[in-house]
Motif scaffolding. Structure first.
Motif, short mmCIF file in Angstrom:
data_model
loop_
_atom_site.label_atom_id
_atom_site.label_comp_id
_atom_site.label_asym_id
_atom_site.label_seq_id
_atom_site.Cartn_x
_atom_site.Cartn_y
_atom_site.Cartn_z
N PHE A 1 41.20 40.72 39.82
CA PHE A 1 40.72 39.49 39.19
C PHE A 1 41.65 39.14 38.03
O PHE A 1 42.11 40.01 37.30
N SER A 2 41.91 37.85 37.92
CA SER A 2 42.77 37.37 36.83
C SER A 2 42.34 35.95 36.49
O SER A 2 41.33 35.47 37.00
N THR A 3 43.12 35.28 35.68
CA THR A 3 42.79 33.89 35.37
C THR A 3 42.97 33.00 36.59
O THR A 3 42.35 31.96 36.69
N LEU A 4 43.80 33.43 37.54
CA LEU A 4 44.02 32.65 38.76
C LEU A 4 43.06 33.06 39.89
O LEU A 4 42.70 32.24 40.72
N THR A 5 42.69 34.33 39.94
CA THR A 5 41.78 34.82 40.97
C THR A 5 40.44 35.11 40.31
O THR A 5 40.31 36.08 39.56
N ARG A 6 39.46 34.24 40.59
CA ARG A 6 38.19 34.39 39.89
C ARG A 6 37.43 35.63 40.34
O ARG A 6 37.61 36.12 41.44
N ARG A 7 36.58 36.10 39.47
CA ARG A 7 35.75 37.26 39.73
C ARG A 7 34.80 36.95 40.88
O ARG A 7 34.16 35.91 40.91
N HIS A 8 34.74 37.86 41.85
CA HIS A 8 33.87 37.64 43.00
C HIS A 8 33.51 38.99 43.63
O HIS A 8 34.13 40.00 43.31
N HIS A 9 32.55 38.96 44.46
CA HIS A 9 32.17 40.14 45.24
C HIS A 9 32.05 39.65 46.67
O HIS A 9 30.96 39.36 47.15
N CYS A 10 33.18 39.54 47.31
CA CYS A 10 33.21 38.98 48.65
C CYS A 10 32.61 39.95 49.64
O CYS A 10 32.48 41.15 49.39
N ARG A 11 32.27 39.46 50.80
CA ARG A 11 31.74 40.30 51.85
C ARG A 11 32.85 40.80 52.77
O ARG A 11 32.74 41.83 53.38
N LYS A 12 33.92 40.04 52.90
CA LYS A 12 35.05 40.44 53.74
C LYS A 12 36.32 39.80 53.20
O LYS A 12 36.57 38.64 53.42
N CYS A 13 37.11 40.56 52.47
CA CYS A 13 38.37 40.01 51.93
C CYS A 13 39.34 39.75 53.07
O CYS A 13 39.43 40.53 53.99
N ASP B 1 29.58 41.92 36.60
CA ASP B 1 30.94 41.40 36.44
C ASP B 1 31.78 42.24 35.48
O ASP B 1 32.95 42.48 35.72
N ARG B 2 31.19 42.69 34.40
CA ARG B 2 31.94 43.42 33.38
C ARG B 2 32.33 44.83 33.84
O ARG B 2 33.14 45.50 33.20
N ALA B 3 31.76 45.28 34.97
CA ALA B 3 31.97 46.66 35.40
C ALA B 3 33.25 46.88 36.20
O ALA B 3 33.64 48.01 36.43
N THR B 4 33.91 45.83 36.64
CA THR B 4 35.11 46.02 37.45
C THR B 4 36.07 44.85 37.30
O THR B 4 35.67 43.74 36.94
N ASP B 5 37.33 45.11 37.59
CA ASP B 5 38.32 44.04 37.59
C ASP B 5 38.99 43.91 38.96
O ASP B 5 40.02 43.29 39.10
N ILE B 6 38.37 44.56 39.99
CA ILE B 6 38.85 44.43 41.36
C ILE B 6 37.67 44.13 42.28
O ILE B 6 36.53 44.42 41.94
N CYS B 7 37.97 43.59 43.44
CA CYS B 7 36.94 43.32 44.44
C CYS B 7 36.42 44.64 44.99
O CYS B 7 37.21 45.52 45.34
#
Length: 178
Positions: free
Chosen positions: A166-178, A152-158
């Motif tokens: 990622f922000s306070t409104l968009t939680r940290r995730h690693h989606c398979r298909k945005c 999680d600490r390694a990136t701030d984008i999907c």
């Protein structure tokens, strides 16, 4: 390659020992023609921190799990068909050395070996098994892979779409298909 070991008693005993280490939580691993080629402990990059995992290389699958008691008890068994695997060597980081990525259509993750020699041996054996299996089945190597899980600490984008921030409104995730 290893066909002469396929239906031997010693191979059957080794596979049974792996099954016993996973206990009732694991799936049966004994199949006609399946050969256990090797095993070892690799460090897998997980969500919060790198963790040691036991890996077993068979002629057709890669099995790994969490270590409860070394050489005696494992859980969280994962089975990866080798015909779905692609490998990619990665540069060292400050935290982890001798890294490579195991990519499949369902899950991709980074592992590291204790030494450069060990990494070369794992990659060599994996590539040999994959090549043999693809030749035997007539399939082509997998082209589409799941996005790798990175800390999680390694990136701030999907990592999949590289656009979702990622922000306070968009939680940290690693989606398979945005």
């Amino acid at each position: 390659m290893v066909d002469h070991l396929a239906n031997t008693e010693i191979n059957s005993q080794r596979i049974a020992a792996v099954e016993n280490c996973f206990g009732a939580s694991g799936q049966p691993l004994a199949l006609p023609g399946r050969v256990l080629l090797g095993e070892g402990i690799l460090t897998k990059e997980c969500r919060k921190k790198p963790k040691p995992r036991i890996f077993f290389l068979f002629n057709d699958i890669l099995v790994y799990g969490s270590i409860i008691i070394n050489k005696r008890k494992y859980n969280s068994q994962h089975i990866i068909p080798l015909e779905d695997v692609t490998l990619e060597t990665l540069p060292d980081t400050l935290q982890m050395k001798n890294r490579w990525m195991i990519k499949t259509s369902k899950k991709s993750f980074v592992v590291s070996a204790a030494s450069l020699t060990e990494r070369k041996e794992w990659i060599s054996h994996l590539e040999e098994c994959i090549k043999h299996l693809l030749t035997k089945t007539g399939r082509q190597p997998c082209k589409e892979h799941a996005a790798p899980w990175i800390p999680d600490r390694a990136t701030d984008i999907c990592m999949r779409c590289t656009q979702t921030r990622f922000s306070t409104l968009t939680r940290r995730h690693h989606c398979r298909k945005c």
